[in-house]
Design a protein around this motif. Sequence first.
Motif, PDB file in Angstrom:
ATOM      1  N   TYR A 138       0.824  -1.202   0.000  1.00 51.40           N
ATOM      2  CA  TYR A 138       0.000   0.000   0.000  1.00 51.40           C
ATOM      3  C   TYR A 138       0.865   1.262   0.000  1.00 51.40           C
ATOM      4  CZ  TYR A 138      -4.838  -1.585   0.435  1.00 51.40           C
ATOM      5  OH  TYR A 138      -6.076  -2.094   0.184  1.00 51.40           O
ATOM      6  N   ALA A 188       0.746   3.907  -3.078  1.00 54.32           N
ATOM      7  CA  ALA A 188       0.217   5.235  -2.761  1.00 54.32           C
ATOM      8  C   ALA A 188       1.110   6.342  -3.295  1.00 54.32           C
ATOM      9  CB  ALA A 188       0.048   5.390  -1.253  1.00 54.32           C
ATOM     10  N   THR A 189       2.369   6.027  -3.566  1.00 59.64           N
ATOM     11  CA  THR A 189       3.257   7.040  -4.126  1.00 59.64           C
ATOM     12  C   THR A 189       2.830   7.448  -5.538  1.00 59.64           C
ATOM     13  OG1 THR A 189       4.780   5.363  -4.997  1.00 59.64           O
ATOM     14  CG2 THR A 189       5.202   6.183  -2.779  1.00 59.64           C
ATOM     15  N   ARG A 247       3.580   9.642   2.720  1.00 57.33           N
ATOM     16  CA  ARG A 247       2.797   8.427   2.509  1.00 57.33           C
ATOM     17  C   ARG A 247       3.604   7.172   2.849  1.00 57.33           C
ATOM     18  NH1 ARG A 247      -1.808   9.389  -0.951  1.00 57.33           N
ATOM     19  NH2 ARG A 247      -1.914  11.601  -1.477  1.00 57.33           N
ATOM     20  N   SER A 289      -3.140   9.040   2.963  1.00 58.83           N
ATOM     21  CA  SER A 289      -2.839   7.641   2.675  1.00 58.83           C
ATOM     22  C   SER A 289      -3.425   6.687   3.705  1.00 58.83           C
ATOM     23  CB  SER A 289      -1.327   7.434   2.590  1.00 58.83           C
ATOM     24  OG  SER A 289      -0.701   7.704   3.834  1.00 58.83           O
TER      25      SER A 289
END
Length: 463
Positions: free
Chosen positions: A204, A208-209, A327, A382
């Motif tokens: 995750y 998320a980046t 994040r 995030s």
Amino acid sequence: MSAVSEVDAVTTVPEASDLDGPTRAPSADNHDSEKRIERRSSDDNASMSKGKEDGGAHDGEHAHLSFPDGGLRAWLVALGVGCGIMATFGFVNAWGVFQAFYEETMLPDTSPSTIAWIGSVQYALVFIPGLIFGRLFDMGYFKGPLFVASSLLVASTFLVAQCTQFWQLILCQGLAVGFTSGAIFGPMMGILPHWFHKKLGIAYGLTATGSSLGGTLFPIAVRNLISQVGFPWTMRIVGFILVFLLGICNLTVDRRLPPKPRSGPFINLRAFKTPSYAVYSASAFTSFLGLYTVLTYIDVSAAAAGITENFSFYLLPIANAGSLIGRVLGGICADRFGPLNVITPATFVAGIMTYAWPYSGSVGGYVIVAILYGMSSGVYASLVASPIVHMGERWDVGTRVGMSFTLLALGALAGPPISGAIYDATGNYRAVGFYAGSTVELAVVLLLISRHFVLKGKFWGRC
């Protein structure tokens, strides 16, 4: 977003009626069998609960499921999810550069608060469709809706190239791009738990980046392309970039676990009877009333403060680059300390940076605010869904996330236009910063109250 509920459905202990075989008349033997099944179900549930508390390798909830947790296929799925997030949430995060261009060039006679409605509609629609498409994902419908939404997102981006008036932009860029982005982004959140378990947090964090990379690269590309080839061809080139990203997403991303056998309601209002969940949902709405104000206006406010436009434009990419760090670090810390313990102080810092933003004054001040704000807001963005998992029954976690995201979306819809209206009335960004910072800090108070309910009054604890 509803992946946890899906895994629960797959791993649920069968009911007695399922195990007894064909229906037959009650008997003493059958009665004893039912008792044994009830005892076994209770033991299984206790094992699941203990496994969840211990967080060890013998997690009862996934005891008889195997996960790749790596390998070429699983990481290709993660790559596809990252590309999908970059093409949707990352693209939407680049709104600030469009706000500045519309104010200065395309719509100079339209007020900033009116223009901000385009970006607000985008932000809101990234979250709202998850209530519908998350349920379709639970039912097993994924590849078809993903392809249709991807095609419509590209078509909508090409249509933005033809827009010259506000009403055209609100329809194409606000509604069409926003809704199709949400139709892709929502189900993306449910894919990774099909392929990862022990390494889910890392997966995750890495995917998320994509949002931060998109929010960093798209503004730079748009800004430079507009000056070289004009706005219409800029949006066409952006459309081709989306074709590339969404092509990878459609080719690599797929479900692995069977669909949920039973579907609950789209809305479960009884969930709000859980105090921690109700207060947390209120905090999500309140935070987004002010959370995206800095990202929307930081470059415009810097230009108004005397910072050259060639530099002030880069403040948005700098903030999004900071969110990339936030994040990743936020995901790592959440695995150790709990998501609620991580997002609460991060949101507090985001509120302080929102207060400080209008007083930056210099290039160095704006850069520091952009970095710190980007990191802290990135942590919140995030991890916002993670605490909800532990705030009610596991079987309806997808519904609860969808309801909270809907409230969050309403805050994202109203926040930037309210900030724009405050600027129109006062003529400066200090009042805007005070409003937005206050809403974020009020959300922190609500987060602390929700944490109090989760920990049942204890001051220390992982949550």
